[in-house]
Design a protein around this motif. Structure first.
Motif, PDB file in Angstrom:
ATOM      1  N   ALA A  34       0.845  -1.193   0.000  1.00  0.00           N
ATOM      2  CA  ALA A  34       0.000   0.000   0.000  1.00  0.00           C
ATOM      3  C   ALA A  34       0.875   1.236   0.000  1.00  0.00           C
ATOM      4  O   ALA A  34       1.796   1.349   0.805  1.00  0.00           O
ATOM      5  CB  ALA A  34      -0.905  -0.002   1.228  1.00  0.00           C
ATOM      6  N   ALA A  35       0.605   2.137  -0.912  1.00  0.00           N
ATOM      7  CA  ALA A  35       1.350   3.389  -0.977  1.00  0.00           C
ATOM      8  C   ALA A  35       1.122   4.167   0.311  1.00  0.00           C
ATOM      9  O   ALA A  35       0.044   4.125   0.895  1.00  0.00           O
ATOM     10  CB  ALA A  35       0.908   4.211  -2.179  1.00  0.00           C
ATOM     11  N   PRO A  36       2.135   4.878   0.780  1.00  0.00           N
ATOM     12  CA  PRO A  36       1.997   5.623   2.033  1.00  0.00           C
ATOM     13  C   PRO A  36       0.988   6.761   1.926  1.00  0.00           C
ATOM     14  O   PRO A  36       0.835   7.380   0.868  1.00  0.00           O
ATOM     15  CB  PRO A  36       3.398   6.166   2.287  1.00  0.00           C
ATOM     16  N   ALA A  37       0.331   7.034   3.030  1.00  0.00           N
ATOM     17  CA  ALA A  37      -0.676   8.094   3.076  1.00  0.00           C
ATOM     18  C   ALA A  37      -0.073   9.459   2.771  1.00  0.00           C
ATOM     19  O   ALA A  37      -0.755  10.341   2.246  1.00  0.00           O
ATOM     20  CB  ALA A  37      -1.350   8.114   4.446  1.00  0.00           C
ATOM     21  N   ARG A  79       9.934   6.879  -3.984  1.00  0.00           N
ATOM     22  CA  ARG A  79      10.838   7.265  -2.878  1.00  0.00           C
ATOM     23  C   ARG A  79      10.478   6.510  -1.603  1.00  0.00           C
ATOM     24  O   ARG A  79      11.357   6.030  -0.885  1.00  0.00           O
ATOM     25  CB  ARG A  79      10.762   8.764  -2.620  1.00  0.00           C
ATOM     26  N   SER A  80       9.194   6.429  -1.319  1.00  0.00           N
ATOM     27  CA  SER A  80       8.749   5.727  -0.114  1.00  0.00           C
ATOM     28  C   SER A  80       9.081   4.243  -0.197  1.00  0.00           C
ATOM     29  O   SER A  80       9.544   3.653   0.784  1.00  0.00           O
ATOM     30  CB  SER A  80       7.248   5.914   0.088  1.00  0.00           C
ATOM     31  N   ALA A  81       8.847   3.652  -1.344  1.00  0.00           N
ATOM     32  CA  ALA A  81       9.148   2.231  -1.529  1.00  0.00           C
ATOM     33  C   ALA A  81      10.644   1.990  -1.377  1.00  0.00           C
ATOM     34  O   ALA A  81      11.065   1.034  -0.710  1.00  0.00           O
ATOM     35  CB  ALA A  81       8.665   1.763  -2.895  1.00  0.00           C
ATOM     36  N   ASN A  82      11.431   2.854  -1.965  1.00  0.00           N
ATOM     37  CA  ASN A  82      12.885   2.705  -1.868  1.00  0.00           C
ATOM     38  C   ASN A  82      13.347   2.796  -0.419  1.00  0.00           C
ATOM     39  O   ASN A  82      14.209   2.025   0.022  1.00  0.00           O
ATOM     40  CB  ASN A  82      13.580   3.767  -2.730  1.00  0.00           C
ATOM     41  N   LYS A  83      12.766   3.717   0.333  1.00  0.00           N
ATOM     42  CA  LYS A  83      13.118   3.873   1.744  1.00  0.00           C
ATOM     43  C   LYS A  83      12.784   2.594   2.524  1.00  0.00           C
ATOM     44  O   LYS A  83      13.590   2.113   3.324  1.00  0.00           O
ATOM     45  CB  LYS A  83      12.369   5.077   2.331  1.00  0.00           C
ATOM     46  N   GLU A  84      11.594   2.046   2.271  1.00  0.00           N
ATOM     47  CA  GLU A  84      11.187   0.816   2.961  1.00  0.00           C
ATOM     48  C   GLU A  84      12.042  -0.367   2.536  1.00  0.00           C
ATOM     49  O   GLU A  84      12.431  -1.200   3.360  1.00  0.00           O
ATOM     50  CB  GLU A  84       9.707   0.519   2.704  1.00  0.00           C
ATOM     51  N   SER A  89      16.275  -4.347   3.643  1.00  0.00           N
ATOM     52  CA  SER A  89      17.577  -4.903   3.266  1.00  0.00           C
ATOM     53  C   SER A  89      18.575  -4.791   4.409  1.00  0.00           C
ATOM     54  O   SER A  89      19.326  -5.726   4.683  1.00  0.00           O
ATOM     55  CB  SER A  89      18.126  -4.192   2.025  1.00  0.00           C
ATOM     56  N   ASN A  90      18.591  -3.635   5.067  1.00  0.00           N
ATOM     57  CA  ASN A  90      19.512  -3.447   6.194  1.00  0.00           C
ATOM     58  C   ASN A  90      19.191  -4.410   7.332  1.00  0.00           C
ATOM     59  O   ASN A  90      20.095  -4.977   7.952  1.00  0.00           O
ATOM     60  CB  ASN A  90      19.479  -2.004   6.683  1.00  0.00           C
ATOM     61  N   GLU A  91      17.916  -4.588   7.618  1.00  0.00           N
ATOM     62  CA  GLU A  91      17.506  -5.521   8.671  1.00  0.00           C
ATOM     63  C   GLU A  91      17.907  -6.943   8.307  1.00  0.00           C
ATOM     64  O   GLU A  91      18.436  -7.685   9.142  1.00  0.00           O
ATOM     65  CB  GLU A  91      15.991  -5.440   8.889  1.00  0.00           C
TER      66      GLU A  91
END
Length: 133
Positions: A34-37, A79-84, A89-91
């Protein structure tokens, strides 16, 4: 009128490209992402009315406005998807490192045990004249 046609055609091609690139990112193993609000609502594609020159020109304006809004929305979503994705990936990298460290510790212990056992058996073999089995 031709300029409007090319704008509409170009806008439709860009919109299709944006949809294809976004769909690949949005789909996940647990279902659709789901795209961020914060990005607001996805702009709705306008209907095109080509029943007259006036309606056609109005449709070109609507498609141009939609293209601008859709690009801005897609940029926000990407941008939001990339951030998530980066956070995930880091986790995962941290979890993998933890597992690797545990596995490496086991391998070191076993290797140390083999070194110790081999040395003990070699010393005993020398003590017993090398012929003991």
């Amino acid at each position: 009128m031709r300029k409007g046609f090319f704008l509409v055609l170009g806008g439709l091609m860009v919109a299709a490209t944006l949809a294809d690139s976004g769909a690949a990112r949005a789909a996940g193993a647990a279902g659709a992402w789901a795209a961020p609000a914060a990005c607001g609502a996805e702009p709705a594609a306008p209907s095109v009315d080509v029943s007259s020159v006036e309606h056609y020109n109005a449709s070109v304006d609507k498609v141009t406005a939609y293209e601008k809004a859709a690009r801005a929305y897609n940029t926000c979503v990407a941008r939001s998807a990339n951030k998530e994705e980066t956070a995930i990936s880091n986790e995962a990298r941290e979890k993998i490192a933890h597992i690797h460290e545990g596995s490496a510790a086991v391998q070191k212990r076993i290797a140390a045990n083999f070194v110790h056992l081999t040395a003990s058996l070699k010393a005993a073999s020398a003590k017993f004249g090398g012929g003991a089995h």
